[in-house]
Design a protein around this motif. Structure first.
Motif, short mmCIF file in Angstrom:
data_model
loop_
_atom_site.label_atom_id
_atom_site.label_comp_id
_atom_site.label_asym_id
_atom_site.label_seq_id
_atom_site.Cartn_x
_atom_site.Cartn_y
_atom_site.Cartn_z
N LEU A 159 0.83 -1.20 0.00
CA LEU A 159 0.00 0.00 0.00
C LEU A 159 0.87 1.25 0.00
CD1 LEU A 159 -2.76 -1.00 2.57
CD2 LEU A 159 -3.00 -0.76 0.10
N TYR A 160 1.96 1.19 0.80
CA TYR A 160 2.84 2.35 0.86
C TYR A 160 3.54 2.56 -0.47
CZ TYR A 160 2.27 2.41 5.90
OH TYR A 160 1.75 2.49 7.16
N GLU A 161 3.96 1.44 -1.04
CA GLU A 161 4.67 1.55 -2.32
C GLU A 161 3.80 2.22 -3.37
OE1 GLU A 161 6.46 -2.27 -3.51
OE2 GLU A 161 7.37 -2.12 -1.50
N ALA A 162 2.57 1.75 -3.42
CA ALA A 162 1.65 2.30 -4.41
C ALA A 162 1.48 3.80 -4.22
CB ALA A 162 0.30 1.60 -4.31
N SER A 163 1.33 4.19 -2.95
CA SER A 163 1.06 5.61 -2.71
C SER A 163 2.32 6.43 -2.96
CB SER A 163 0.53 5.80 -1.29
OG SER A 163 1.50 6.35 -0.47
N ARG A 164 3.48 5.83 -2.73
CA ARG A 164 4.72 6.55 -3.01
C ARG A 164 4.83 6.80 -4.52
NH1 ARG A 164 8.54 3.13 -0.28
NH2 ARG A 164 7.12 3.32 1.50
N MET A 165 4.40 5.83 -5.28
CA MET A 165 4.38 5.99 -6.73
C MET A 165 3.53 7.19 -7.13
SD MET A 165 6.12 3.45 -8.06
CE MET A 165 5.93 1.91 -8.92
N ASP A 166 2.42 7.34 -6.39
CA ASP A 166 1.53 8.46 -6.68
C ASP A 166 2.09 9.78 -6.19
OD1 ASP A 166 -0.11 6.60 -7.68
OD2 ASP A 166 -1.50 6.53 -5.98
N GLY A 167 3.26 9.74 -5.51
CA GLY A 167 3.88 10.96 -5.04
C GLY A 167 3.25 11.53 -3.79
N ALA A 168 2.61 10.65 -3.00
CA ALA A 168 1.98 11.13 -1.76
C ALA A 168 3.05 11.46 -0.73
CB ALA A 168 1.04 10.06 -1.21
N SER A 169 2.84 12.55 -0.01
CA SER A 169 3.81 12.95 1.01
C SER A 169 3.72 12.02 2.21
CB SER A 169 3.56 14.38 1.45
OG SER A 169 2.44 14.42 2.31
N ARG A 170 4.72 12.14 3.11
CA ARG A 170 4.75 11.26 4.28
C ARG A 170 3.51 11.45 5.14
NH1 ARG A 170 10.23 10.08 5.39
NH2 ARG A 170 9.71 9.17 7.39
N LEU A 171 3.15 12.71 5.35
CA LEU A 171 1.99 12.97 6.20
C LEU A 171 0.72 12.42 5.57
CD1 LEU A 171 2.76 16.55 7.55
CD2 LEU A 171 2.76 14.39 8.80
N ARG A 172 0.64 12.55 4.24
CA ARG A 172 -0.54 12.01 3.56
C ARG A 172 -0.60 10.50 3.69
NH1 ARG A 172 -3.59 15.01 -0.03
NH2 ARG A 172 -4.26 13.15 -1.13
N GLN A 173 0.58 9.88 3.61
CA GLN A 173 0.62 8.42 3.77
C GLN A 173 0.12 8.02 5.16
OE1 GLN A 173 4.36 6.56 2.88
NE2 GLN A 173 4.59 7.73 0.99
N ILE A 174 0.59 8.76 6.15
CA ILE A 174 0.15 8.46 7.52
C ILE A 174 -1.36 8.59 7.60
CG2 ILE A 174 0.21 9.26 9.91
CD1 ILE A 174 3.09 10.07 9.47
N TRP A 175 -1.87 9.66 7.01
CA TRP A 175 -3.30 9.95 7.12
C TRP A 175 -4.15 8.95 6.35
CZ3 TRP A 175 -5.99 12.48 10.47
CH2 TRP A 175 -7.33 12.82 10.19
N HIS A 176 -3.66 8.58 5.16
CA HIS A 176 -4.51 7.76 4.29
C HIS A 176 -4.25 6.27 4.38
CE1 HIS A 176 -6.65 10.96 2.36
NE2 HIS A 176 -5.52 11.63 2.18
N ILE A 177 -3.09 5.89 4.85
CA ILE A 177 -2.82 4.45 4.91
C ILE A 177 -2.64 3.97 6.35
CG2 ILE A 177 -1.28 2.61 4.19
CD1 ILE A 177 -0.53 4.44 1.83
N TRP A 211 11.82 17.44 2.10
CA TRP A 211 10.75 17.46 3.09
C TRP A 211 10.80 16.21 3.94
CZ3 TRP A 211 6.89 17.85 6.20
CH2 TRP A 211 6.18 19.05 6.26
N SER A 212 10.91 15.12 3.20
CA SER A 212 10.91 13.82 3.84
C SER A 212 12.08 13.70 4.81
CB SER A 212 10.99 12.75 2.76
OG SER A 212 10.91 11.49 3.33
N ARG A 213 13.24 14.25 4.39
CA ARG A 213 14.41 14.14 5.27
C ARG A 213 14.26 15.02 6.51
NH1 ARG A 213 19.55 14.60 1.60
NH2 ARG A 213 18.50 13.29 0.08
N ALA A 214 13.69 16.20 6.30
CA ALA A 214 13.44 17.07 7.46
C ALA A 214 12.49 16.39 8.44
CB ALA A 214 12.85 18.40 6.99
#
Lengths: 318, 490, 291
Positions: free
Chosen positions: A209-227, C7-10
């Motif tokens: 799930l994370y991989e897929a969302s990373r492909m979509d360019g989701a930010s870390r916070l978005r990943q936390i929120w959505h996954i 961003w990610s690194r920060a």
């Protein structure tokens, strides 16, 4: 044998519903057999002793036993509600429970999310291990240490205050500081421990799930929120409902150790009150009545939370 | 072994119905009989020739681990009294819980340690669960030699139900660093003003001569010692005047004492955290040389401070002042007593066997033997000594009430204890049980204790304190006083 | 892309910094306890927050190991913890499996009755009477059976089981797999993170056994470590001492001894978690099934 039962029942349309039940029971018989030891356990060790709560309606004394003690109806409940300090006890207990719910409950979740974001495994494991250590210190040790550090006259904190040219700053003898101090100690001691369960739940989220969302360019916070958060949502909901069940049960030992002449107005809760009037004086029935009252509040809250979570599409507990 | 146990357990589990019936219908009476029957087997030989009697006893321990069956204390006790003891030791901080489940289970040992006037025991006494001892005491000369004040304090409605554990009546005193006093060329104080002067001197005149302002006057913890109120003539919690019961806080003498403590606090002579500090933390000040005075049970703490100080390489000198202003408080003179439940002690013969055990402890030979035991123990290196606190738990001999040694300190403590005893004021309410106090005592005491500390800290003034006293009266204080007066009249 | 990785690194930096600060705050007090246990008593009394024993001393450890009380009660604790946890896992898994099956009837009322026991308990005396009537007094069973299933942990496990993919059950059924095999061959192996969590929780519960031991067991040789630990820690606590009594002065142990006992009694259970941690990663397996 059960097969024949089913076939005979099938021939009688009147008993259709019952036969459906029988069919289910028979098909899933192993499920029910596996359930039996658990049921036996709950009856034996939970429901039989639960008869003991009836002493709340008695003037129990050990020599007459449950059978011989006099029944007094709601006398002990009336006394509790008529107690001049009842309102104060209720308010203090609820306030500390609120602190526990609003700050104490989310803290482990946030910590677990933070840990989950760590990429270096060894670091994650070391930090996990370090933050759960305080849980193993008894409140006596925690409070004594806190006292020596912050309150003791020539202790570190007071010396530092003095070096700044300020007057002694008391935390433990200040009613305003009681609640923040209480919750800080709770957070310090138990939030690391609380992460364990969420980390287990986080382990169940598929990395794909994370991989897929990373492909979509989701930010870390978005990943936390959505996954991440949706992945542990049901755990959060269930723990929250369960937390409500003993929301009025505060750690007696902790509060008892922090309680003093100056902060009693805000620090006195049902548990410390019961200790003072009940256990010291051997008033079993009264203590039980207070416990029953707290339980009823818990029951109402749990039932409500359960209903509420079901309404919003979660499974709830029952 | 395990397997067998498991079988038994599952068999028992099948008897759920029985357990249910017992718990819910509370045929504890019926259950008791059977259980007690098996217990009584132990005393079957009760006192007859043919081997020593076995006595089962539940008791508490304050040390790290309970005395061992084959340890020095148990051996000595069994030798001296010629009985076999079957002890159930319980850590002191959970003794209450253990006692209440044991009482509820009906399977009592023959001898239980309890406060004979505690509410739950009194219920038992009233329902005839415990042997009344008066008819038998005449047969045991050594059981008649207890301090009569202590015995009276332990009686319920004038009758004896327990063999008391004797304790010194008046133990509270001012413990002082003698070497500091000498350094400053001061004398032992005899009045409250002199105690005050000494505290000022200890706080300001560098009594340890290290050139630093690092000492203070009085060490106190969990509030302050009530013994200070005695100096000013305040009653020992209650006093009787014209048949009325008056609580100490209602007297002007008490307020004098409270003002005295407040003065100590305001002037920085007392550790500023006295209201909340744990005794373990506070006491460090005394044996690490930061403070020179404490008001505590001196017979207990002087040896304690000496041993602590020596661990720190300090050669201190502790001394105890005579009762300040010639006044002091007396305690009950005992701490809990041994009661014999009828369900476990079936016959008079069995009871006599148990009384014989206590009597033997107090016989003159017994006293000599205990004395010798303690002297031998004190002569041993510290690591090999047994813990005196352990012996104290089941000893009814007076040998531990006063220090038995012949050192200068021991003699000084003995002298002071006698001086204290001579002037000790007792609490007239010790022997009465006020129903309101039983129900609300915890709350009532808290109102007054909190107010006293708030007054000392300056959070409330005298009017505030008086308001608290009024609140206490309203919450049940007056009623307690009336009930006590009624009991007193009887 | 570059911006997002900056961003990610920060994010990582702040995250690590915060976590390190917190873990330092949690672990320093324990280091203080350990350091104090190895220091001379004098140093402990004079230092507020000792972090390194500059005056090294093993006296406290010599003292606590001078009698057999400590090793023996540690042995009891280890036994009760291992055996008790095994019983817990077995009993809890069986019940949780049943209650997690979607086809089970009466689940809601049963779950309600389970939650009900979390809220209302009979109390010390009825619990004691049941244990007594079952003849468990003075046996280790008294420490294990009455707590064979904790409702809280049961519900957690049910929740974990429920999250296993639905397809699992059906495909297992098609393969002709019965409930027993489904539980032991598929469900449990896939639930290692949950079982590891429960193992930890139950183990800690047993390790902290205190009151039950004193109430249910008269034979002091069968008491676990917590009885000794709490006695040593509480002796000096005036607040818990019987009111008005001045007993026990001769028994107050030095601080170093208290710290040494805390250290010895805490270390074994602290080691359980790092050992279990590897099972927390096995969720990956679960993920692949789900995907």
């Amino acid at each position: 044998m059960s097969h024949s039962t089913i076939s005979t029942r099938h021939e009688r349309p009147v008993r259709k519903r019952r036969s459906a039940l029988w069919r289910d029971l028979s098909r899933d018989r192993w499920i029910y057999i596996l359930l039996l030891p658990g049921i036996a356990y709950f009856i034996l060790f939970k429901y039989i002793p639960m008869g003991g709560v009836l002493i709340a309606f008695q003037d129990y004394n050990a020599f007459s036993g449950f059978g011989g003690s006099e029944w007094v109806g709601f006398k002990h409940f009336e006394r509790l509600f008529a107690e001049p300090s009842f309102y104060r006890l209720l308010r203090n207990t609820l306030m500390l429970s609120l602190y526990n719910l609003v700050l104490g409950f989310p803290a482990p979740i946030i910590l677990a999310l933070m840990l989950n974001e760590l990429r270096m495994k060894w670091l994650k494991r070391s930090i996990q291990t370090m933050i759960y250590v305080p849980h193993f210190m008894s409140w006596v040790v925690v409070v004594t240490m806190f006292f020596v550090l912050f309150e003791s006259y020539d202790g570190l904190f007071q010396s530092w205050i003095a070096s700044l040219g300020l007057d002694k700053f008391t935390i433990m003898m200040n009613a305003d500081w009681f609640r923040p101090m209480y919750i800080l100690q709770v957070l310090w001691r138990d939030s690391g421990w609380g992460t364990v369960i969420y980390l287990a739940a986080l382990a169940g989220i598929s990395p794909e799930l994370y991989e897929a969302s990373r492909m979509d360019g989701a930010s870390r916070l978005r990943q936390i929120w959505h996954i991440t958060l949706p992945g542990i949502r049901s755990t959060i909901v269930i723990l929250f409902i369960l937390k409500l069940s003993d929301v009025l049960d505060l750690s007696f030992e902790h509060i008892f150790l922090l309680l003093n002449a100056v902060n009693r107005d805000v620090a006195d809760v049902f548990d410390t009150y019961v200790y003072r009037v009940g256990l010291l004086q051997g008033q079993m029935s009264y203590s039980t009545a207070v416990g029953l009252f707290k339980g009823l509040v818990g029951l109402v809250l749990v039932s409500f939370a359960n209903w509420f979570s079901k309404k919003f599409g979660e499974e709830g507990i029952f | 072994m395990e397997k067998q146990g498991e079988m038994v357990i599952w068999k028992r589990i099948l008897g759920v119905g029985l357990a249910l019936a017992l718990v819910l219908s509370g045929c504890s009476g019926g259950g008791n009989e059977g259980n007690a029957g098996s217990n009584a087997g132990n005393t079957g030989s009760g006192g007859q020739a043919g081997g020593p009697v076995t006595i089962t006893m539940m008791n508490t321990y304050h040390s790290e681990t309970a005395p061992k069956d084959d340890g020095a204390i148990m051996q000595a006790m069994e030798d001296i009294t010629q009985v076999e003891l079957d002890m159930t030791w319980v850590p002191n901080n959970v003794y209450g819980e253990k006692l209440s489940v044991t009482l509820a289970s009906g399977e009592l040992p023959q001898v239980i340690l309890a406060d004979p006037l505690s509410p739950s025991i009194v219920t038992g006494i009233e329902s005839g669960m415990f042997w009344e001892l008066d008819p038998y005491l005449s047969e045991f000369p050594n059981l008649q030699t207890f301090n009569p004040i202590a015995v009276e304090n332990s009686q319920y409605k004038g009758k004896t139900y327990g063999i008391i554990r004797p304790r010194a009546v008046a133990r509270g005193g001012v413990v002082i660093r003698g070497d500091w006093m000498e350094n400053l060329d001061m004398e032992l104080p005899t009045t409250d003003e002199e105690v005050y002067d000494l505290m000022v001197a200890f706080a300001t005149q560098d009594p340890d001569g290290n050139g630093q302002d690092d000492t203070y006057g009085l060490m106190s913890y969990d509030g302050f010692s009530r013994d200070i109120m005695a100096w000013f003539g305040a009653p020992n919690i209650w006093k009787v005047e014209d048949g009325r019961f008056i609580r100490d806080v209602e007297t002007p003498e008490y307020m004098d004492g409270l003002r005295f403590v407040k003065r100590l606090y305001d002037e920085g002579l007392i550790n500023p955290n006295f209201a909340i500090e744990d005794r373990n933390v506070s006491r460090k000040g005394l044996y690490t040389g930061k403070v020179g005075i404490t008001v505590e049970a001196f017979d207990a703490v002087v040896p304690f401070y000496y041993s602590k100080a020596s661990e720190f390489g300090g050669s201190f000198d502790f001394t105890v002042a005579a009762p300040i202003n010639g006044r002091s408080y007396g305690g009950q003179g005992y701490l809990s007593a041994f009661l014999m439940p009828k369900s476990a002690v079936k016959t008079e013969e069995d009871l006599r066997a148990i009384l014989r055990f206590f009597d033997a402890q107090r016989s003159s030979e017994g006293t000599e033997q205990f004395k010798q035991l303690l002297l031998d123990n004190a002569a041993k290196p510290e690591a090999e000594q047994f813990n005196i606190d352990d012996l104290r738990q089941f000893l009814v001999n007076d040998v531990l009430v006063y220090p038995i040694g012949d050192s200068e300190t021991d003699r000084m403590i003995r002298d002071r204890m006698e001086a204290n005893n001579a002037v000790a004021v007792g609490n007239p309410a010790f022997k009465y049980i006020s129903p309101t106090y039983v129900e609300r005592g915890g709350e009532l005491d808290t109102i007054l204790d909190d107010a006293a500390i708030q007054f000392v800290l300056g959070q409330i003034d005298e009017d505030g304190f008086q308001a608290a006293v009024q609140a206490w009266k309203k919450a049940g204080g007056s009623q307690v006083a009336e009930e006590l007066a009624a009991l007193h009249e009887e | 892309m570059i911006r997002s990785s900056l961003w990610s690194r920060a994010f990582d930096g702040v995250n690590v910094a915060l976590l390190l600060m917190f873990s330092l705050g949690t672990v320093l007090p324990f280091i203080h306890v350990i350091a104090s246990s190895f220091a001379s008593e004098r140093l402990v009394a004079e230092t507020d927050f000792l972090l390194f024993p500059t005056e090294f001393s093993l006296k406290a450890y010599q003292y606590i190991f001078s009698s057999d009380a400590l090793p023996r009660s540690m042995g009891v604790s280890v036994f009760v913890t291992v055996a008790g946890t095994a019983l817990n896992l077995f009993m809890t898994s069986l019940m949780a499996y049943s209650l997690s099956r979607r086809t089970i009837r009466f689940r809601a009322p049963i779950m309600f009755l389970v939650v009900f026991t979390m809220i209302f308990q009979g109390g010390l005396i009825p619990d004691y009477l049941v244990v007594k009537e079952l003849g468990l007094l003075d046996s280790y069973w008294a420490l294990m059976l009455p707590r064979a299933i904790l409702p809280f942990y049961l519900i957690i496990l049910i929740n974990f089981f429920k999250q296993l993919p639905d397809g699992l059950e059906e495909s297992a059924r098609i393969d002709g797999c019965g409930d027993l095999r489904l539980l032991f061959r598929i469900v449990l192996p896939l639930s290692l993170p949950a079982l590891a969590t429960l193992t930890l929780f139950y183990a800690v519960m047993h390790w902290n056994t205190y009151m039950h031991a004193i109430l249910y067991i008269n034979d002091m040789d069968k008491w676990p470590i917590q009885v000794l630990l709490r006695q040593i820690v509480l002796i000096s606590q005036a607040g818990f001492v019987e009111q008005g009594s001045v007993e026990g002065e001769a028994s107050i142990p030095p601080d170093t001894v208290r710290m040494a006992v805390i250290t010895v009694a805490t270390f074994p259970i602290l080691l359980v978690y790092p050992f279990l941690q590897k099972y927390f990663a096995s969720g990956i397996l679960l993920g692949s099934v789900k995907g």
